[in-house]
Design a protein around this motif. Structure first.
Motif, mmCIF file in Angstrom:
data_model
loop_
_atom_site.group_PDB
_atom_site.id
_atom_site.type_symbol
_atom_site.label_atom_id
_atom_site.label_comp_id
_atom_site.label_asym_id
_atom_site.label_seq_id
_atom_site.Cartn_x
_atom_site.Cartn_y
_atom_site.Cartn_z
ATOM 1 N N MET A 142 11.279 -17.254 3.709
ATOM 2 C CA MET A 142 9.795 -15.920 3.494
ATOM 3 C C MET A 142 9.576 -16.392 1.732
ATOM 4 S SD MET A 142 9.697 -12.583 4.628
ATOM 5 C CE MET A 142 9.715 -12.463 6.459
ATOM 6 N N ASP A 143 8.966 -16.177 1.948
ATOM 7 C CA ASP A 143 8.128 -16.298 0.485
ATOM 8 C C ASP A 143 8.708 -14.856 0.095
ATOM 9 O OD1 ASP A 143 5.380 -18.211 0.246
ATOM 10 O OD2 ASP A 143 7.576 -18.416 -0.008
ATOM 11 N N ALA A 144 8.605 -14.952 -1.492
ATOM 12 C CA ALA A 144 9.030 -12.983 -1.719
ATOM 13 C C ALA A 144 7.596 -12.643 -3.030
ATOM 14 C CB ALA A 144 10.075 -12.982 -2.914
ATOM 15 N N LEU A 145 7.373 -11.278 -3.186
ATOM 16 C CA LEU A 145 6.128 -11.533 -3.955
ATOM 17 C C LEU A 145 7.590 -11.125 -5.549
ATOM 18 C CD1 LEU A 145 3.456 -8.847 -2.847
ATOM 19 C CD2 LEU A 145 3.237 -10.477 -3.241
ATOM 20 N N ALA A 146 6.651 -10.740 -6.730
ATOM 21 C CA ALA A 146 6.709 -11.261 -7.960
ATOM 22 C C ALA A 146 7.324 -9.150 -7.505
ATOM 23 C CB ALA A 146 5.783 -11.649 -8.733
ATOM 24 N N PRO A 147 8.182 -9.150 -8.107
ATOM 25 C CA PRO A 147 9.182 -7.523 -8.089
ATOM 26 C C PRO A 147 8.150 -6.959 -9.100
ATOM 27 C CG PRO A 147 10.532 -8.639 -9.667
ATOM 28 C CD PRO A 147 9.391 -9.949 -9.220
ATOM 29 N N ASP A 148 8.324 -5.500 -8.203
ATOM 30 C CA ASP A 148 7.062 -4.880 -9.027
ATOM 31 C C ASP A 148 8.017 -3.074 -9.449
ATOM 32 O OD1 ASP A 148 5.083 -2.213 -9.188
ATOM 33 O OD2 ASP A 148 4.053 -4.321 -8.716
ATOM 34 N N THR A 149 7.896 -2.550 -10.508
ATOM 35 C CA THR A 149 8.632 -1.044 -10.874
ATOM 36 C C THR A 149 8.531 -0.764 -10.091
ATOM 37 O OG1 THR A 149 7.290 -1.310 -13.141
ATOM 38 C CG2 THR A 149 8.714 1.170 -12.722
ATOM 39 N N VAL B 13 4.041 -6.389 1.314
ATOM 40 C CA VAL B 13 4.231 -5.254 1.249
ATOM 41 C C VAL B 13 6.164 -5.089 0.346
ATOM 42 C CG1 VAL B 13 5.404 -3.547 2.782
ATOM 43 C CG2 VAL B 13 3.427 -4.961 3.800
ATOM 44 N N ASP B 14 6.160 -4.038 -0.739
ATOM 45 C CA ASP B 14 6.656 -4.479 -1.399
ATOM 46 C C ASP B 14 7.492 -6.103 -2.111
ATOM 47 O OD1 ASP B 14 7.049 -1.849 -1.440
ATOM 48 O OD2 ASP B 14 8.721 -1.676 0.003
ATOM 49 N N THR C 299 8.909 0.021 -5.617
ATOM 50 C CA THR C 299 8.844 -1.272 -4.509
ATOM 51 C C THR C 299 9.215 -0.571 -2.933
ATOM 52 O OG1 THR C 299 11.592 -1.632 -4.781
ATOM 53 C CG2 THR C 299 10.001 -2.797 -6.125
ATOM 54 N N SER C 300 8.478 0.612 -3.025
ATOM 55 C CA SER C 300 8.504 1.465 -1.958
ATOM 56 C C SER C 300 7.312 2.033 -1.405
ATOM 57 C CB SER C 300 9.535 2.756 -1.418
ATOM 58 O OG SER C 300 9.993 3.879 -0.554
ATOM 59 N N GLY C 301 7.223 0.897 0.257
ATOM 60 C CA GLY C 301 5.436 1.107 0.331
ATOM 61 C C GLY C 301 3.910 0.351 -0.634
ATOM 62 N N LEU C 302 4.761 -0.075 -1.177
ATOM 63 C CA LEU C 302 3.236 -0.871 -2.555
ATOM 64 C C LEU C 302 2.878 -2.091 -1.490
ATOM 65 C CD1 LEU C 302 1.639 -1.456 -4.978
ATOM 66 C CD2 LEU C 302 3.661 -2.820 -5.524
ATOM 67 N N VAL C 303 1.698 -1.774 -1.667
ATOM 68 C CA VAL C 303 0.774 -3.161 -0.560
ATOM 69 C C VAL C 303 -0.195 -3.921 -1.905
ATOM 70 C CG1 VAL C 303 -0.756 -3.440 1.093
ATOM 71 C CG2 VAL C 303 1.007 -1.471 1.481
ATOM 72 N N ARG C 304 0.209 -5.431 -2.145
ATOM 73 C CA ARG C 304 -0.831 -5.762 -2.404
ATOM 74 C C ARG C 304 -1.568 -6.676 -1.925
ATOM 75 N NH1 ARG C 304 3.222 -7.304 -7.281
ATOM 76 N NH2 ARG C 304 4.935 -6.644 -5.838
ATOM 77 N N ILE C 305 -2.758 -6.567 -1.719
ATOM 78 C CA ILE C 305 -3.701 -8.194 -0.646
ATOM 79 C C ILE C 305 -4.361 -8.394 -1.794
ATOM 80 C CG2 ILE C 305 -5.439 -8.072 1.032
ATOM 81 C CD1 ILE C 305 -4.559 -4.685 1.517
ATOM 82 N N ASN C 306 -4.333 -10.251 -1.745
ATOM 83 C CA ASN C 306 -4.618 -11.043 -2.669
ATOM 84 C C ASN C 306 -5.833 -12.037 -1.946
ATOM 85 O OD1 ASN C 306 -0.938 -10.012 -3.904
ATOM 86 N ND2 ASN C 306 -3.245 -9.745 -5.452
ATOM 87 N N ALA C 307 -6.932 -12.089 -2.192
ATOM 88 C CA ALA C 307 -7.762 -13.069 -1.896
ATOM 89 C C ALA C 307 -7.699 -13.273 -0.214
ATOM 90 C CB ALA C 307 -7.411 -14.255 -2.947
ATOM 91 N N ALA C 308 -7.445 -12.574 0.152
ATOM 92 C CA ALA C 308 -6.716 -11.713 1.332
ATOM 93 C C ALA C 308 -8.876 -12.606 2.221
ATOM 94 C CB ALA C 308 -6.434 -10.438 2.726
ATOM 95 N N ARG D 241 -5.270 -3.021 -4.091
ATOM 96 C CA ARG D 241 -3.306 -2.919 -4.393
ATOM 97 C C ARG D 241 -3.388 -1.154 -4.000
ATOM 98 N NH1 ARG D 241 0.250 -3.681 -8.272
ATOM 99 N NH2 ARG D 241 1.725 -1.446 -8.899
ATOM 100 N N LEU D 242 -2.608 -0.914 -2.522
ATOM 101 C CA LEU D 242 -1.891 0.366 -2.089
ATOM 102 C C LEU D 242 -0.690 0.588 -3.158
ATOM 103 C CD1 LEU D 242 -3.360 -0.295 1.574
ATOM 104 C CD2 LEU D 242 -4.510 0.113 -0.407
ATOM 105 N N GLU D 243 -1.197 1.921 -4.016
ATOM 106 C CA GLU D 243 0.202 2.181 -4.336
ATOM 107 C C GLU D 243 1.137 3.477 -3.944
ATOM 108 O OE1 GLU D 243 0.918 1.994 -7.493
ATOM 109 O OE2 GLU D 243 -1.073 0.960 -8.014
ATOM 110 N N PRO D 244 2.377 3.246 -3.590
ATOM 111 C CA PRO D 244 3.518 3.866 -2.732
ATOM 112 C C PRO D 244 2.950 5.592 -2.514
ATOM 113 C CG PRO D 244 4.232 2.289 -4.131
ATOM 114 C CD PRO D 244 2.967 1.741 -4.927
ATOM 115 N N GLY D 245 3.145 5.783 -1.890
ATOM 116 C CA GLY D 245 2.550 6.806 -1.359
ATOM 117 C C GLY D 245 1.267 7.774 -1.198
ATOM 118 N N SER D 246 0.597 6.966 -1.453
ATOM 119 C CA SER D 246 -0.750 7.025 -1.682
ATOM 120 C C SER D 246 -1.794 7.020 -0.174
ATOM 121 C CB SER D 246 -1.790 5.879 -2.369
ATOM 122 O OG SER D 246 -1.766 4.595 -2.120
#
Length: 266
Positions: free
Chosen positions: A1-8, A77-78, A10-19, A40-45
């Motif tokens: 499984m591929d991994a997304l680049a790490p983020d500051t 997701v994360d 990482t709990s509930g961060l959703v990133r949707i890229n050119a979906a 981009r959905l920030e954690p806890g938003s």
């Protein structure tokens, strides 16, 4: 499984890229249900998608859930690329989908079996989840003995019991009467403020979006795309019967965008 680049964070961060999602229509002709979308959905938003029927709201939500395969792009997701359903992402639909032969607690316990918990631990977790949504006293009631609002609270408890990082809600209150819907809004916000799970919420109701959300994405059909984003920074709690000029201006803007398909009107 591929991994997304790490983020500051990482709990509930959703990133949707050119979906992008394309289906095969009649005769094999391609039908684009969702144009290339970046979010981009920030954690806890708390983020809401609103738009006309068939605009791709549910398609986008189902892509985050792992129920829909993207034609292009990716969802993460994360650090995990979404390539199927995951315990990290919980989903609440408009239909309660409760087993009528199980009690409220039994329905929640059944959903917890996939985690391999002992029976006593499942029972304890189910009761705790029902307590969160205010239904511990009805733990031994069957769905037929519960109102529509109570059934939806059981469905929410069932999802929350798995402690998802991301909560997806597809018109969960659409079938409820106005008074019950208001009480459900208040309950949902109490739960969200206590746990700060990242929420992506789909609705057709402009007032519902304005009351619940930190951010609203307005979508237009033909094919589905985001045409406007509105940040809602009004103080909480918010009530539909206690509005100000800012609320009304946002509401009017959203209504115009929905009515005119994305063209801002003077």
């Amino acid at each position: 499984m591929d991994a997304l680049a790490p983020d500051t964070v990482t709990s509930g961060l959703v990133r949707i890229n050119a979906a992008r999602v394309t289906y095969r229509g009649r005769g094999g002709a391609p039908f684009e249900a969702l144009s290339a979308t970046d979010l981009r959905l920030e954690p806890g938003s708390f983020t809401t998608l609103i738009g006309p029927s068939g605009c791709g709201k549910s398609t986008l939500l189902n892509a985050v859930a792992g129920f829909v395969t993207l034609s292009e792009g990716r969802v993460g997701v994360d650090e995990r690329i979404v390539d199927g359903p995951s315990p990290d992402v919980g989903v609440v639909f408009q239909q309660y989908a409760l087993f009528p032969w199980f009690t409220a607690a039994g329905n929640v316990e059944f959903a917890l079996k996939r985690f391999g918990l002992p029976r006593a631990a499942r029972r304890e977790a189910a009761l705790a989840a029902l307590d969160v949504v205010g239904l511990r006293a009805r733990a031994d009631s069957y769905p037929a003995q519960l109102s529509g609002g109570m059934k939806q609270r059981v469905a929410l408890a069932r999802t929350l019991a798995g402690r998802p990082k991301v909560l997806l809600m597809d018109e969960p209150f659409g079938a409820l009467d106005a008074q019950t819907r208001v009480s459900m809004h208040e309950m949902l916000l109490r739960v969200w403020e206590a746990h700060r799970t990242t929420v992506l919420f789909v609705t057709h109701d402009v007032d519902e979006a304005l009351i619940l959300s930190d951010r609203i994405h307005i979508m237009s059909s033909g094919p589905g795309r985001i045409i406007e984003t509105i940040d809602v920074d009004s103080r909480r709690p918010r009530h539909v019967d206690d509005v100000d000029s800012t609320y009304l201006a946002r509401r009017n803007l959203i209504m115009r965008l929905l009515h005119h398909g994305g063209a801002r009107q003077p």
